[in-house]
Enzyme design. Structure first.
Site, PDB file in Angstrom:
ATOM      1  N   SER A  36       0.801  -1.225   0.000  1.00 51.68           N
ATOM      2  CA  SER A  36       0.000   0.000   0.000  1.00 51.68           C
ATOM      3  C   SER A  36       0.831   1.271   0.000  1.00 51.68           C
ATOM      4  O   SER A  36       0.321   2.344  -0.302  1.00 51.68           O
ATOM      5  CB  SER A  36      -0.950   0.017   1.202  1.00 51.68           C
ATOM      6  OG  SER A  36      -0.227   0.166   2.414  1.00 51.68           O
ATOM      7  N   LYS A 113       0.925   4.622   6.907  1.00 47.79           N
ATOM      8  CA  LYS A 113       0.415   5.422   5.792  1.00 47.79           C
ATOM      9  C   LYS A 113       1.048   6.803   5.860  1.00 47.79           C
ATOM     10  O   LYS A 113       1.765   7.138   6.796  1.00 47.79           O
ATOM     11  CB  LYS A 113      -1.118   5.570   5.869  1.00 47.79           C
ATOM     12  CG  LYS A 113      -1.903   4.278   5.964  1.00 47.79           C
ATOM     13  CD  LYS A 113      -1.894   3.472   4.686  1.00 47.79           C
ATOM     14  CE  LYS A 113      -2.693   2.182   4.847  1.00 47.79           C
ATOM     15  NZ  LYS A 113      -2.613   1.329   3.636  1.00 47.79           N
TER      16      LYS A 113
END
Length: 272
Positions: A36, A113
């Site tokens: 990701s 993230k």
């Protein structure tokens, strides 16, 4: 003999205590399990999370998860009594563009993230472009990110490709852009193609919470999906673990023991 056993046990206990203090207050090891955050972070990258960067909360306590032995003890089991105030000891605010490890607000699992939205911001995506408080974050095309179509990491994940369904061993490519946030932080992002989350409504980030996205935008579960729909949603300040600053080691294989798959060009690489 008994004295030797006692000394051995004492040494092990001291070592565990020192490791526990180090992991709780200073740095926590973190393996990248998914794609990701490509190409900033690759599956198999190993880094230390800087827990001093933003101060301490219940989330600073270590998690011990070893599925093979049925061990699943997380930070809330150790320090859940401190959860709920959305505050931090010696706290400082994360900055937009930081790569951050945080506890998923629902599952409690550690996620990594990039911080896009600060408290009070309005965030929206239009055709894959991030708008922050009505202003577009500049995107400049930067060629392609190319990797081999193969099973990656211990879970054997296969990458997604912009150039369609390619066979094992073939080149898997994605468009790469340099995105520049309002505070001047620039970083790479990847594009696979048109996806539902390329266009969203306006997210207004609540006070004391943050909005995160993965750099591999079309292959990331992040704040664009609310918690009610099994996404990350907004992340409270107290759920932040720390900042990821530097890759220490990296292995492209299914096991870090496969030395022929080590990525020597990523050792001690700064995370931008």
């Amino acid at each position: 003999m008994l004295h030797t056993v006692k000394e051995t046990i004492k040494t092990v206990v001291y070592a565990l205590l020192i490791a526990g203090v180090f992991r709780t207050f200073f740095f926590q090891p973190f393996w990248i399990p998914s794609g990701s955050m490509k190409d900033t972070l690759l599956i198999g990258d190993f880094l230390f999370v800087n827990k001093m960067a933003y101060g301490y909360s219940y989330a600073s306590c270590p998690s011990i998860i070893i599925p093979r032995f049925g061990i699943d003890v997380d930070a809330e089991d150790f320090c859940g009594v401190f959860k709920g105030g959305n505050d931090r000891l010696f706290g400082s605010e994360p900055e937009r563009g930081d790569v951050v490890v945080f506890r998923h607000p629902v599952t409690g699992r550690d996620f990594i993230k990039r911080l896009i939205g600060l408290p009070g911001d309005q965030i929206q995506l239009r055709n894959g472009v991030v708008f922050i408080n009505g202003e577009a974050a500049a995107q400049n095309q930067d060629g392609f990110f190319i990797e081999t179509m193969e099973h990656q990491g211990p879970e054997g994940l296969l990458p997604q490709c912009q150039n369609g369904a390619v066979g094992i061993g073939s080149d898997c490519q994605k468009e790469r852009f340099i995105e520049t946030l309002p505070n001047g932080v620039s970083h790479g992002i990847l594009n696979i193609g048109r996806r539902a989350l390329d266009n969203t409504g306006v997210f207004t980030v609540p006070e004391g919470q943050y909005f995160f996205m993965g750099d591999n935008r079309d292959n990331s579960s992040d704040s664009r999906v609310p918690q009610a729909a099994r996404g990350v949603g907004f992340v409270p300040y107290e759920d932040i673990v720390g900042r990821a600053d530097r890759i220490m080691f990296s292995s492209a294989g299914r096991s870090m023991l496969a030395f022929w798959t080590w990525r020597s060009d990523r050792y001690f690489k700064a995370i931008e």
